[in-house]
Design an enzyme around this catalytic site. Structure first.
Site, PDB file in Angstrom:
ATOM      1  CB  CYS A   2      51.882  42.383 -44.927  1.00 19.70           C
ATOM      2  SG  CYS A   2      51.964  40.465 -44.481  1.00 19.70           S
ATOM      3  NE  ARG A  27      50.632  47.059 -41.780  1.00 25.14           N
ATOM      4  CZ  ARG A  27      49.228  47.187 -41.242  1.00 25.14           C
ATOM      5  NH1 ARG A  27      48.802  48.342 -40.714  1.00 25.14           N
ATOM      6  NH2 ARG A  27      48.305  46.223 -41.363  1.00 25.14           N
ATOM      7  CD1 TRP A  77      55.109  39.765 -38.438  1.00 26.07           C
ATOM      8  CD2 TRP A  77      53.249  38.529 -38.545  1.00 26.07           C
ATOM      9  NE1 TRP A  77      54.775  38.914 -37.077  1.00 26.07           N
ATOM     10  CE2 TRP A  77      53.925  38.406 -37.385  1.00 26.07           C
ATOM     11  CE3 TRP A  77      52.292  38.109 -39.160  1.00 26.07           C
ATOM     12  CZ2 TRP A  77      53.167  37.388 -36.390  1.00 26.07           C
ATOM     13  CZ3 TRP A  77      51.399  37.371 -38.234  1.00 26.07           C
ATOM     14  CH2 TRP A  77      51.984  37.028 -36.803  1.00 26.07           C
ATOM     15  CG  ASN A 103      47.899  43.246 -44.192  1.00 29.76           C
ATOM     16  OD1 ASN A 103      48.294  42.321 -43.594  1.00 29.76           O
ATOM     17  ND2 ASN A 103      47.115  44.182 -43.735  1.00 29.76           N
ATOM     18  N   GLY A 104      46.582  40.040 -45.045  1.00 26.53           N
ATOM     19  CA  GLY A 104      45.679  39.348 -44.524  1.00 26.53           C
ATOM     20  C   GLY A 104      45.674  37.858 -44.573  1.00 26.53           C
ATOM     21  CD  GLU A 486      51.804  47.125 -21.023  1.00 23.58           C
ATOM     22  OE1 GLU A 486      51.215  46.068 -21.314  1.00 23.58           O
ATOM     23  OE2 GLU A 486      52.397  47.647 -21.639  1.00 23.58           O
ATOM     24  CE  LYS A 490      55.399  46.896 -23.554  1.00 20.69           C
ATOM     25  NZ  LYS A 490      54.000  47.194 -23.574  1.00 20.69           N
ATOM     26  CD  GLU A 493      55.505  43.653 -26.500  1.00 16.02           C
ATOM     27  OE1 GLU A 493      55.002  43.700 -27.646  1.00 16.02           O
ATOM     28  OE2 GLU A 493      55.367  44.381 -25.531  1.00 16.02           O
ATOM     29  CG  HIS A 509      46.855  29.876  -4.489  1.00 18.04           C
ATOM     30  ND1 HIS A 509      46.219  29.004  -3.574  1.00 18.04           N
ATOM     31  CD2 HIS A 509      46.550  31.097  -4.273  1.00 18.04           C
ATOM     32  CE1 HIS A 509      45.657  30.033  -2.574  1.00 18.04           C
ATOM     33  NE2 HIS A 509      45.752  31.182  -3.235  1.00 18.04           N
ATOM     34  CE  LYS A 608      52.262  50.349 -32.367  1.00 20.57           C
ATOM     35  NZ  LYS A 608      52.686  49.968 -30.930  1.00 20.57           N
TER      36      LYS A 608
HETATM   37  O1  M6R Z   1      46.575  48.059 -31.986  1.00 22.04           O
HETATM   38  P1  M6R Z   1      46.121  47.243 -30.459  1.00 22.04           P
HETATM   39  O2  M6R Z   1      46.086  48.021 -29.316  1.00 22.04           O
HETATM   40  O3  M6R Z   1      44.643  46.444 -30.547  1.00 22.04           O
HETATM   41  O4  M6R Z   1      46.982  46.116 -30.203  1.00 22.04           O
HETATM   42  C1  M6R Z   1      46.887  45.152 -29.347  1.00 22.04           C
HETATM   43  C2  M6R Z   1      48.235  44.319 -29.205  1.00 22.04           C
HETATM   44  O5  M6R Z   1      48.554  43.555 -30.427  1.00 22.04           O
HETATM   45  C3  M6R Z   1      49.351  45.038 -28.543  1.00 22.04           C
HETATM   46  O6  M6R Z   1      48.978  45.931 -27.298  1.00 22.04           O
HETATM   47  C4  M6R Z   1      50.643  44.307 -28.357  1.00 22.04           C
HETATM   48  O7  M6R Z   1      50.539  43.530 -27.514  1.00 22.04           O
HETATM   49  C5  M6R Z   1      52.023  45.212 -28.285  1.00 22.04           C
HETATM   50  N1  M6R Z   1      52.867  44.667 -28.763  1.00 22.04           N
HETATM   51  C6  M6R Z   1      52.361  45.308 -26.833  1.00 22.04           C
HETATM   52  O8  M6R Z   1      53.468  45.936 -26.342  1.00 22.04           O
END
Ligand code: M6R
Length: 613
Positions: A2, A27, A77, A103-104, A486, A490, A493, A509, A608
């Site tokens: 958050c 966030r 969040w 937050n937490g 990766e 992408k 997401e 496999h 984020k």
């Molecule tokens: O801030 P960080 O690099 O530790 O974040 C790690 C992941 O949360 C972050 O890479 C997440 O997977 C992204 N949404 C990927 O695009």
């Protein structure tokens, strides 16, 4: 996860909070709320309108008092409790005087709630956070001033928090505290601020300070004072902040993601800038490990999450090849709980864009507790990860706002490969001329990324042909494998479509059973050594009806015969290829997401910075 913000002593309290929340929205954006206090009165507004929560809050605030000088705000969040207005922060105590934002996660919230309910407290939400409001209420009832009430309340909670508390009966004070979740304090003449992230208060405060774990800060118009949980005074360290607000704006692009994709050549260039001394050694940003210790490393463990984990997986190939060290890559959230073995000579590398990802921080803490030395690769200066590590290499990618990470990935790979070369140099596993040659290659990556970016229209053209597809498999071998992972992340997401990343050799496999007409296979075919093998894997899926999109080098003459679509990239040394090959995959996910009408900067359900386990 958050975002939190607070201001005390301002004549523009409401505007400060709403502006700050707008910048913090990335966030978490399930709901938003503010509370203002003045001489015994609390005014509160909360909304739950998904990505429009802050906009809706602005409307709610049209009737807010303009002369209240203290306030707190929150963008949520959801963890405990549905994303509904009733669970949105700020939360109030029974009297309505105490307001808190958090937050937490308060881990022992159930038992605290039971105790407090037994003493007659009435809860109005199902969040873990609300217990703090009632704990503070009890302690205020015993005559404690707000600072001490918060301090004592926090002695009773377990878990992670960045928290801010106000009490309308002490209106010129906000008390903020931190354990694990990020928190900064800012000051300007006559006004004090707090926030989870600097950008929220960047254009308001003139000086910024880092709050450490288990520190409690009393903010007033005259400034702040900080104590530890026992009440002993502590000094907050001033931060050097050299961003301006423009870096957090979109700079003419449609969205942050396209801006950040475009910034990748610079992200790599800046990360590598001035890193080499005359003697060939590499300049870390902070170094509390001796060369001898680094030379004597016996084993490397990389811990990271999401995109950062994929960068770490690329680093495994580089460190093993160049420094001849055994490397393990762990998902940070798994590392801590599996009773990891840390022998003498274990170097743990924590990789995190934000440097605040709780899973990664907990993993590196666990490693340190067991005697490992820790290197942090972080994009945020003075992040928690960086502060706690024994050495730091900052990726200088600049502020990354889009939830989907792009420029951080290429900068992380560059920084990790630099570190791999340093280990090779100290261990004497590569000749000095070879290191020079590789460093030269690393420096040329920036230009190759720019070339790939220049081909964005080709990628958009391919994406336009694929808008009806629902299933994607991304394949790669060697460093093409983490690139495939990766690329798949992408796509997931951004488009919400099913996408898997696989080591191409693993397909037969099991997952090959899923290949049929309509499935899209995106193959990273750039590695010259593995080229023959990946072409065979492509032929296998093609024979089963898949549509193949290949990422191939400019000089690959064989690929057109086996792929339906080819996305060309400049050829480079294989270890550098992930930084270049990922570009068309990012652009593909971006174009598809735009074509499908998705919010590319704020994918649903994500945040984020993930500061909860
Ligand atoms: O801030 P960080 O690099 O530790 O974040 C790690 C992941 O949360 C972050 O890479 C997440 O997977 C992204 N949404 C990927 O695009």
């Amino acid at each position: 996860m958050c975002g939190i913000i607070g201001v005390v002593g301002s004549t523009e309290t409401l505007a400060t909070l709403l502006e700050g929340l707008q910048r913090l929205e990335y966030r978490g954006y399930d709901s938003a709320g503010i509370a203002l206090v003045h001489a015994g009165h609390t005014w509160r507004a909360r909304t739950a309108a998904g990505t429009e929560s802050v906009a809706a809050l602005r409307v709610e605030c049209e009737g807010a008092p303009q002369d209240y000088r203290s306030g707190i705000g929150h963008t949520r969040w959801a963890t405990h409790g549905a994303p509904e207005a009733v669970n949105a922060h700020p939360h109030l105590d029974c009297s309505g005087h105490v307001a808190i934002i958090h937050n937490g996660i308060i881990e022992n919230h159930s038992e605290l709630r039971e105790i407090l309910t037994g003493r007659g407290h009435v809860f109005t939400s199902v969040t873990d956070s609300e217990v703090v409001a009632h704990l503070v209420e009890e302690l205020r009832g015993r005559g404690l001033e707000l600072l001490d009430a918060v301090r004592h309340a926090l002695l009773e909670v377990r878990g992670a928090f960045a928290i801010a508390v106000m009490d309308a009966t002490e209106p010129d004070v906000i008390v903020a505290a931190r354990r694990i979740s990020p928190l900064v304090v800012g000051t300007a003449p006559g006004v004090s601020y707090l926030a989870s992230d600097v950008p929220a208060i960047l254009d308001r405060a003139t000086a910024f300070y880092a709050v450490n774990d288990d520190e409690v800060v009393r903010l007033g118009p005259e400034g702040f004072r900080a104590v530890d949980l026992e009440g002993a005074p502590v000094r907050l360290r001033q931060l050097q902040i050299d961003w301006d607000l423009e870096t957090a704006e979109k700079g003419g692009y449609d969205d942050f993601m396209s801006k950040e994709i475009a910034e990748q050549p610079h992200a790599v260039y800046a990360t590598l800038l001035d890193r080499r001394r005359r003697d060939g050694s590499i300049v870390f940003d902070e170094l509390r490990i001796s060369d001898e210790e680094l030379r004597d490393v016996k084993r490397v463990v990389l811990v990271a999450c999401g995109t950062s984990n994929h960068a770490a997986q690329v680093a495994k190939y580089a460190i093993e090849r160049w420094a001849r060290l055994s490397v393990e890559v762990d998902i940070a959230s798994e590392y801590r709980y599996r009773d990891p073995i840390v022998e003498i000579g274990t170097l743990v590398i924590g990789v995190s864009q934000s440097g605040e990802t709780i899973d990664t921080i907990q993993a590196t803490r666990e490693a340190q507790r067991r005697g490992a030395r820790v290197v942090a690769i972080s994009n945020i200066v003075d992040s928690s990860l960086a502060r706690e590590a024994d050495a730091v290499l900052y990726t200088r990618a600049g502020l990354e706002v889009s939830v989907a990470s792009t420029k951080a990935f290429v900068a992380q790979v560059a920084a990790l490969e630099l570190l791999a070369l340093r280990l090779a140099q100290l261990r004497g596993t590569l000749a000095p001329e070879e290191i020079d040659r590789l460093l030269e290659g690393l420096h040329s990556v920036s230009g190759h990324i720019a070339t790939s970016l220049g081909r964005r229209d080709d990628v958009a053209g391919v994406a336009a042909q694929l808008l009806d597809a629902h299933d994607y498999f991304f394949l790669g071998r060697h460093v093409g494998y983490p690139t495939a992972l990766e690329g798949a992340l992408k796509l997931k997401e951004l488009t919400y479509l099913h996408a898997e990343g696989y080591a191409a050799g693993e397909l037969k496999h099991g997952p090959l059973a899923l290949i049929e007409p309509g499935v899209i296979v995106v193959a990273v075919t750039t590695d010259p050594v593995m080229h023959e093998k990946i072409l065979s894997n492509v032929a296998e899926v093609k024979a089963r009806g898949a549509t193949v999109v290949a990422v191939a080098t400019d000089d690959d003459e064989r690929i057109d015969a086996v792929a339906d679509y080819v996305l060309r990239v400049p050829a480079t040394q294989s270890m550098f290829a992930p930084m270049i090959d990922i570009v068309p995959l990012q652009l593909l996910a971006y174009s598809l997401a735009r074509g499908l009408g998705r919010n590319v900067d704020r994918p649903r359900n994500l945040a984020k910075t993930v500061t909860v386990e």
